[in-house]
Design an enzyme around this catalytic site. Structure first.
Site, mmCIF file in Angstrom:
data_model
loop_
_atom_site.group_PDB
_atom_site.id
_atom_site.type_symbol
_atom_site.label_atom_id
_atom_site.label_comp_id
_atom_site.label_asym_id
_atom_site.label_seq_id
_atom_site.Cartn_x
_atom_site.Cartn_y
_atom_site.Cartn_z
ATOM 1 N N THR A 118 0.823 -1.207 0.000
ATOM 2 C CA THR A 118 0.000 0.000 0.000
ATOM 3 C C THR A 118 0.861 1.263 0.000
ATOM 4 O O THR A 118 2.002 1.234 0.487
ATOM 5 C CB THR A 118 -0.888 0.003 1.269
ATOM 6 O OG1 THR A 118 -1.454 1.291 1.452
ATOM 7 C CG2 THR A 118 -0.099 -0.345 2.532
ATOM 8 N N ASP A 119 0.289 2.352 -0.495
ATOM 9 C CA ASP A 119 1.018 3.633 -0.440
ATOM 10 C C ASP A 119 1.132 4.160 0.992
ATOM 11 O O ASP A 119 1.918 5.066 1.263
ATOM 12 C CB ASP A 119 0.358 4.678 -1.352
ATOM 13 C CG ASP A 119 -1.102 4.953 -1.036
ATOM 14 O OD1 ASP A 119 -1.650 4.329 -0.098
ATOM 15 O OD2 ASP A 119 -1.705 5.798 -1.727
ATOM 16 N N GLU A 120 0.346 3.580 1.927
ATOM 17 C CA GLU A 120 0.389 4.079 3.319
ATOM 18 C C GLU A 120 1.738 3.822 3.986
ATOM 19 O O GLU A 120 2.028 4.419 5.023
ATOM 20 C CB GLU A 120 -0.737 3.460 4.153
ATOM 21 C CG GLU A 120 -2.093 3.902 3.679
ATOM 22 C CD GLU A 120 -3.223 3.671 4.680
ATOM 23 O OE1 GLU A 120 -2.950 3.504 5.875
ATOM 24 O OE2 GLU A 120 -4.384 3.659 4.233
ATOM 25 N N TYR A 145 -1.572 -0.371 11.258
ATOM 26 C CA TYR A 145 -1.774 -1.051 9.964
ATOM 27 C C TYR A 145 -0.600 -0.788 9.020
ATOM 28 O O TYR A 145 0.036 -1.716 8.502
ATOM 29 C CB TYR A 145 -3.088 -0.588 9.310
ATOM 30 C CG TYR A 145 -3.143 -0.881 7.823
ATOM 31 C CD1 TYR A 145 -3.253 -2.193 7.356
ATOM 32 C CD2 TYR A 145 -3.042 0.146 6.869
ATOM 33 C CE1 TYR A 145 -3.269 -2.466 5.989
ATOM 34 C CE2 TYR A 145 -3.058 -0.121 5.510
ATOM 35 C CZ TYR A 145 -3.172 -1.432 5.072
ATOM 36 O OH TYR A 145 -3.180 -1.704 3.728
ATOM 37 N N LYS A 149 2.329 -3.243 7.428
ATOM 38 C CA LYS A 149 2.537 -3.436 5.981
ATOM 39 C C LYS A 149 3.978 -3.055 5.605
ATOM 40 O O LYS A 149 4.617 -3.735 4.796
ATOM 41 C CB LYS A 149 1.545 -2.588 5.167
ATOM 42 C CG LYS A 149 0.092 -3.019 5.261
ATOM 43 C CD LYS A 149 -0.178 -4.398 4.683
ATOM 44 C CE LYS A 149 -0.014 -4.457 3.185
ATOM 45 N NZ LYS A 149 -0.380 -5.803 2.647
HETATM 46 P P1 NAD Z 1 -9.733 -7.250 2.806
HETATM 47 O O1 NAD Z 1 -9.672 -6.944 4.262
HETATM 48 O O2 NAD Z 1 -10.977 -6.978 2.062
HETATM 49 O O3 NAD Z 1 -9.359 -8.792 2.546
HETATM 50 C C1 NAD Z 1 -8.327 -9.440 3.221
HETATM 51 C C2 NAD Z 1 -8.520 -10.939 3.005
HETATM 52 O O4 NAD Z 1 -7.437 -11.615 3.666
HETATM 53 C C3 NAD Z 1 -9.817 -11.480 3.609
HETATM 54 O O5 NAD Z 1 -10.441 -12.375 2.713
HETATM 55 C C4 NAD Z 1 -9.354 -12.223 4.847
HETATM 56 O O6 NAD Z 1 -10.198 -13.320 5.208
HETATM 57 C C5 NAD Z 1 -7.969 -12.693 4.423
HETATM 58 N N1 NAD Z 1 -7.083 -12.935 5.571
HETATM 59 C C6 NAD Z 1 -6.873 -12.120 6.640
HETATM 60 N N2 NAD Z 1 -6.009 -12.697 7.501
HETATM 61 C C7 NAD Z 1 -5.654 -13.887 6.949
HETATM 62 C C8 NAD Z 1 -4.772 -14.927 7.343
HETATM 63 N N3 NAD Z 1 -4.081 -14.868 8.501
HETATM 64 N N4 NAD Z 1 -4.649 -16.007 6.550
HETATM 65 C C9 NAD Z 1 -5.341 -16.082 5.374
HETATM 66 N N5 NAD Z 1 -6.191 -15.146 4.951
HETATM 67 C C10 NAD Z 1 -6.332 -14.050 5.722
HETATM 68 O O7 NAD Z 1 -8.502 -6.455 2.189
HETATM 69 P P2 NAD Z 1 -8.360 -5.750 0.758
HETATM 70 O O8 NAD Z 1 -8.901 -4.376 0.837
HETATM 71 O O9 NAD Z 1 -8.835 -6.676 -0.292
HETATM 72 O O10 NAD Z 1 -6.761 -5.623 0.677
HETATM 73 C C11 NAD Z 1 -5.971 -6.668 0.101
HETATM 74 C C12 NAD Z 1 -4.520 -6.236 0.109
HETATM 75 O O11 NAD Z 1 -4.375 -5.021 -0.624
HETATM 76 C C13 NAD Z 1 -3.975 -5.940 1.508
HETATM 77 O O12 NAD Z 1 -2.649 -6.392 1.562
HETATM 78 C C14 NAD Z 1 -4.000 -4.427 1.616
HETATM 79 O O13 NAD Z 1 -2.989 -3.974 2.481
HETATM 80 C C15 NAD Z 1 -3.721 -4.039 0.169
HETATM 81 N N6 NAD Z 1 -4.251 -2.743 -0.288
HETATM 82 C C16 NAD Z 1 -5.558 -2.416 -0.087
HETATM 83 C C17 NAD Z 1 -6.060 -1.222 -0.589
HETATM 84 C C18 NAD Z 1 -7.508 -0.823 -0.420
HETATM 85 O O14 NAD Z 1 -7.863 0.303 -0.738
HETATM 86 N N7 NAD Z 1 -8.377 -1.699 0.059
HETATM 87 C C19 NAD Z 1 -5.205 -0.354 -1.294
HETATM 88 C C20 NAD Z 1 -3.851 -0.715 -1.461
HETATM 89 C C21 NAD Z 1 -3.392 -1.915 -0.966
HETATM 90 O O1 DAU Z 2 -4.125 3.988 0.512
HETATM 91 C C1 DAU Z 2 -4.322 2.617 0.520
HETATM 92 C C2 DAU Z 2 -5.121 2.211 1.756
HETATM 93 O O2 DAU Z 2 -6.449 2.664 1.561
HETATM 94 C C3 DAU Z 2 -5.092 0.706 1.994
HETATM 95 O O3 DAU Z 2 -3.793 0.319 2.312
HETATM 96 C C4 DAU Z 2 -6.033 0.306 3.146
HETATM 97 O O4 DAU Z 2 -6.104 -1.105 3.238
HETATM 98 C C5 DAU Z 2 -7.420 0.846 2.835
HETATM 99 O O5 DAU Z 2 -8.292 0.573 3.929
HETATM 100 C C6 DAU Z 2 -7.353 2.353 2.587
HETATM 101 O O6 DAU Z 2 -6.986 3.052 3.815
HETATM 102 P P1 DAU Z 2 -7.693 4.413 4.242
HETATM 103 O O7 DAU Z 2 -7.535 4.579 5.689
HETATM 104 O O8 DAU Z 2 -7.257 5.536 3.366
HETATM 105 O O9 DAU Z 2 -9.223 4.038 3.810
HETATM 106 P P2 DAU Z 2 -10.624 4.220 4.544
HETATM 107 O O10 DAU Z 2 -11.651 3.724 3.579
HETATM 108 O O11 DAU Z 2 -10.648 3.672 5.921
HETATM 109 O O12 DAU Z 2 -10.749 5.803 4.660
HETATM 110 C C7 DAU Z 2 -10.569 6.670 3.533
HETATM 111 C C8 DAU Z 2 -10.581 8.110 4.049
HETATM 112 O O13 DAU Z 2 -11.885 8.424 4.535
HETATM 113 C C9 DAU Z 2 -9.649 8.337 5.225
HETATM 114 O O14 DAU Z 2 -9.155 9.662 5.135
HETATM 115 C C10 DAU Z 2 -10.562 8.224 6.453
HETATM 116 C C11 DAU Z 2 -11.870 8.760 5.944
HETATM 117 N N1 DAU Z 2 -13.127 8.205 6.497
HETATM 118 C C12 DAU Z 2 -13.265 6.853 6.570
HETATM 119 C C13 DAU Z 2 -14.450 6.308 7.024
HETATM 120 C C14 DAU Z 2 -14.631 4.812 7.133
HETATM 121 C C15 DAU Z 2 -14.167 9.077 6.837
HETATM 122 O O15 DAU Z 2 -14.047 10.308 6.749
HETATM 123 N N2 DAU Z 2 -15.350 8.525 7.258
HETATM 124 C C16 DAU Z 2 -15.546 7.185 7.381
HETATM 125 O O16 DAU Z 2 -16.656 6.757 7.758
#
Ligand code: NAD
Ligand code: DAU
Length: 329
Positions: A118-120, A145, A149
């Site tokens: 992730t970019d975080e 988190y 990562k």
């Molecule tokens: P998610 O939380 O929707 O899914 C995570 C999945 O991993 C789930 O199916 C969960 O059951 C499984 N899991 C968790 N712990 C486990 C374990 N110990 N063993 C096996 N499976 C396990 O997450 P997502 O949003 O799909 O993110 C997927 C990846 O992408 C993550 O690595 C996250 O850091 C990265 N990412 C997410 C975003 C975003 O915006 N959601 C952006 C950039 C990167």
């Molecule tokens: O940038 C990549 C990341 O994006 C991933 O690595 C993470 O897995 C993914 O969860 C996401 O992280 P964020 O913290 O940016 O996403 P989130 O959806 O939780 O929140 C997006 C923005 O909105 C953040 O600034 C917090 C804000 N927020 C979030 C929620 C849930 C609100 O203002 N209100 C809300 O109810």
């Protein structure tokens, strides 16, 4: 191809995308089905894949699966920042120990490893600048988190350099699209409005995120798998930077509500201000481009999906909102 976390939001979209666009792969999904995992995301393709219900921290399960795969893509993670502030242990366990367990199996059995990050990990950028993260930006994570990562990325790099694991890594910006858990920002607001609740914005709502459609993320991962260089990292993003207020106002507009029909709630502790990825490397070296360049169109499609698929998200909604209520958000 072994896909860990393939029942999660991005992982399941990756499985579906791969089956539609890359039929050359035989797929095995390993997922422990936490609160965020759901096999129903894979309903359409379950008959075409092997599904193993198991934990990436369990070396006995991971070993034979890695041994029988040519390629491992690691999506499995604890992914929600707010949850990591309540209880960071599952993040340390899955994101760090889980990645370590996979890497140890890769070291023994060989094959290619792609790690989804992730970019975080880079921390945040100031508001009101045009500065962006690049592949060489130093890591500076803010939350449990992102720290977990960042740790997992460091392990991948160390196992590549010290033990020759054939790894690549990608750091994507915020994703949106179908099947995202309702705890996340975009689906939380859409499903609030469908259910007669007002959207909730943390603090001032001026924090900026770069919104990338999940299919663009997954197409980029495929570009890395087919053309990426071993040992390299690639940033993925869309260029669509919006403040949280702008996103909520767009959701309200697309769903037919007044632009100010939302609430401000207490801010997230340590809330990162702005993320933005410079995607020059992946665009020039791997010829990847995002398809969803107009965020309004992608968001409208996503709203349509949540309206049409209440059966999928409704069972998670009460528990997710109860967690927010406990935090006063
Ligand atoms: P998610 O939380 O929707 O899914 C995570 C999945 O991993 C789930 O199916 C969960 O059951 C499984 N899991 C968790 N712990 C486990 C374990 N110990 N063993 C096996 N499976 C396990 O997450 P997502 O949003 O799909 O993110 C997927 C990846 O992408 C993550 O690595 C996250 O850091 C990265 N990412 C997410 C975003 C975003 O915006 N959601 C952006 C950039 C990167
Ligand atoms: O940038 C990549 C990341 O994006 C991933 O690595 C993470 O897995 C993914 O969860 C996401 O992280 P964020 O913290 O940016 O996403 P989130 O959806 O939780 O929140 C997006 C923005 O909105 C953040 O600034 C917090 C804000 N927020 C979030 C929620 C849930 C609100 O203002 N209100 C809300 O109810």
């Amino acid at each position: 191809m072994l896909i860990t976390g393939g029942a999660g939001f991005i992982g399941a979209n990756f499985v579906n995308y791969t089956i539609e666009n890359h039929s050359e792969y035989e797929i095995c999904v390993l997922d422990s089905l936490t609160y965020a995992g759901s096999k129903s995301r894979l309903d359409r393709v379950l008959h075409r894949i092997d599904f193993v219900h198991g934990d990436i921290c369990d070396a006995e399960i991971v070993g034979p699966l890695v041994e029988s795969a040519d390629l491992v893509v690691n999506f499995a993670a604890e992914s929600h920042v707010d949850n990591s502030l309540d209880d960071s242990y599952p993040f340390v366990r899955t994101n760090i120990i889980g990645t370590y367990t996979l890497l140890e199996a890769m070291r023994r059995h060989g094959g290619r490893f792609h790690h989804i990050s992730t970019d975080e990990v880079f921390g945040d950028l100031p508001l009101e600048t045009t500065e962006k993260f690049t592949e060489s930006t130093p890591y500076n994570p803010s939350s449990p988190y992102s720290a977990s990562k960042a740790s997992s990325d460091m392990l991948v790099r160390a196992w590549a350099r010290s033990f020759g694991v054939a790894a690549t890594l990608s750091n994507c910006a915020n994703n949106y699209g179908p099947f995202q858990h309702v705890e996340k920002f975009v689906p939380r607001q859409i499903t609030n409005l469908i259910g007669g609740r007002r959207p909730k914005v943390y603090g001032t709502g001026l924090n900026v995120r770069e919104w990338t459609h999940v299919d663009d993320h997954n197409a980029a991962v495929h570009a890395i798998l087919s053309r990426g260089e071993i040992g390299e990292s690639y940033l993925i993003g869309s260029g669509n930077e919006l403040s949280n207020r702008q996103v909520v106002e767009l959701v309200l507009d697309l769903m037919g509500f007044a632009p100010d029909a939302y609430d401000h709630v207490p801010d997230r502790p340590g809330h990162d201000l702005r993320y933005a990825n410079d995607t020059t490397k992946i665009m020039t070296e791997l010829e990847w481009v995002p398809r969803y360049v107009d965020f309004r169109d992608g968001l409208a499609e996503t709203i349509h999906w949540y309206r049409a698929n209440e059966w999928w998200w409704q069972p998670q909604k009460m528990a997710a909102e109860a967690r927010y209520q406990a935090r006063g958000q």
